[in-house]
Design a protein around this motif. Sequence first.
Motif, PDB file in Angstrom:
ATOM      1  N   VAL A   1      19.328  21.905  12.642  1.00  0.00           N
ATOM      2  CA  VAL A   1      19.734  21.538  13.996  1.00  0.00           C
ATOM      3  C   VAL A   1      18.511  20.970  14.696  1.00  0.00           C
ATOM      4  O   VAL A   1      17.496  21.658  14.835  1.00  0.00           O
ATOM      5  N   LEU A   2      18.594  19.723  15.118  1.00  0.00           N
ATOM      6  CA  LEU A   2      17.515  19.065  15.856  1.00  0.00           C
ATOM      7  C   LEU A   2      17.896  19.001  17.323  1.00  0.00           C
ATOM      8  O   LEU A   2      18.959  18.502  17.676  1.00  0.00           O
ATOM      9  N   ASN A   3      17.015  19.522  18.177  1.00  0.00           N
ATOM     10  CA  ASN A   3      17.299  19.593  19.614  1.00  0.00           C
ATOM     11  C   ASN A   3      16.172  18.907  20.377  1.00  0.00           C
ATOM     12  O   ASN A   3      15.018  19.324  20.295  1.00  0.00           O
ATOM     13  N   PHE A   4      16.499  17.843  21.109  1.00  0.00           N
ATOM     14  CA  PHE A   4      15.537  17.126  21.952  1.00  0.00           C
ATOM     15  C   PHE A   4      15.894  17.434  23.404  1.00  0.00           C
ATOM     16  O   PHE A   4      16.912  16.970  23.909  1.00  0.00           O
ATOM     17  N   ARG A   5      15.064  18.211  24.066  1.00  0.00           N
ATOM     18  CA  ARG A   5      15.369  18.670  25.424  1.00  0.00           C
ATOM     19  C   ARG A   5      14.373  18.059  26.405  1.00  0.00           C
ATOM     20  O   ARG A   5      13.171  18.326  26.353  1.00  0.00           O
TER      21      ARG A   5
END
Length: 294
Positions: free
Chosen positions: A150-154
């Motif tokens: 899971v890649l999360n860019f916040r």
Amino acid sequence: MVLFWYPYGITLPADGGWRQRIAFSENFGAIMNRFHYTTLACLLVTSSSAWSYSTSVETGASAGFSSGRSLASDLNTDSHIDQDSFTSASASIDGYSASAFASAGVGVLKAYAGANIEKGALDSTSYAKSLFSDTIKISGSGAARSTQIVLNFRVEGGISGIGAASGFINFAGGNITFAHNYYSAPVYTCGTGACDGVSVFWVPTNTELAISGLLQVAATADGYGGLFDPKKRHAETDFSHTARTFISVLDPNYSLSSQSGYSYAAVPLPAATWLFVSGLGLLGFGKRRSNLAG
């Protein structure tokens, strides 16, 4: 001759001269372009024997700008291997001012741009850019050649006045982009479709995988427009609250390691989000088994 330079990936409408207001002198733009291409070349090269990670930042400010020339301007850059980068820029003259700063660490990017006009009909503008690159490996006790992550860019920040922000995170071919400007809401894109900054996809195991990220912002104060609308005399694009990158490995038999030593550990996601992510994982696993069986 005036050389026009635009922050990479940032676009704003041609509202009575924005393209001129963000332009700089020939020398200023030439230096920026050289640094831009050098930085991209550095980020595209991944060598575990050469370094662990790299960071680069750049900032520019122009006060009292008109027709490709500034009464005052400032440009600063910084780049490092195995170390965070930071720089700032400021320009001020006769009631015109602009400032910017940027910092870059592994998985953590910050950028700020501000412009102000106390008097006069000229413009002020600034921009900031931060980048990082690293190498990641997913390994474990399993025998699978690939596993899901899971890649999360916040990205957290806000825009007041004329401004824009954009960025991306790219990992093992998975790409998440971010865009925000003063006339529309923030938008994330995963691959070719809209998303909420979270992407689930397969990556190879026991293989070195490159990751790189970018955050950039720009702001301009409109002197002429400010004669009719005082709000246009001030602008701020503040994304100093950080753009962060998180990575989670769904299979407990595998874990993530990076050459920089950064964990990329994700903060706990809401239960509904994890249910959705888990469903995607099971769906993807089912499809892969069907393909293998076929």
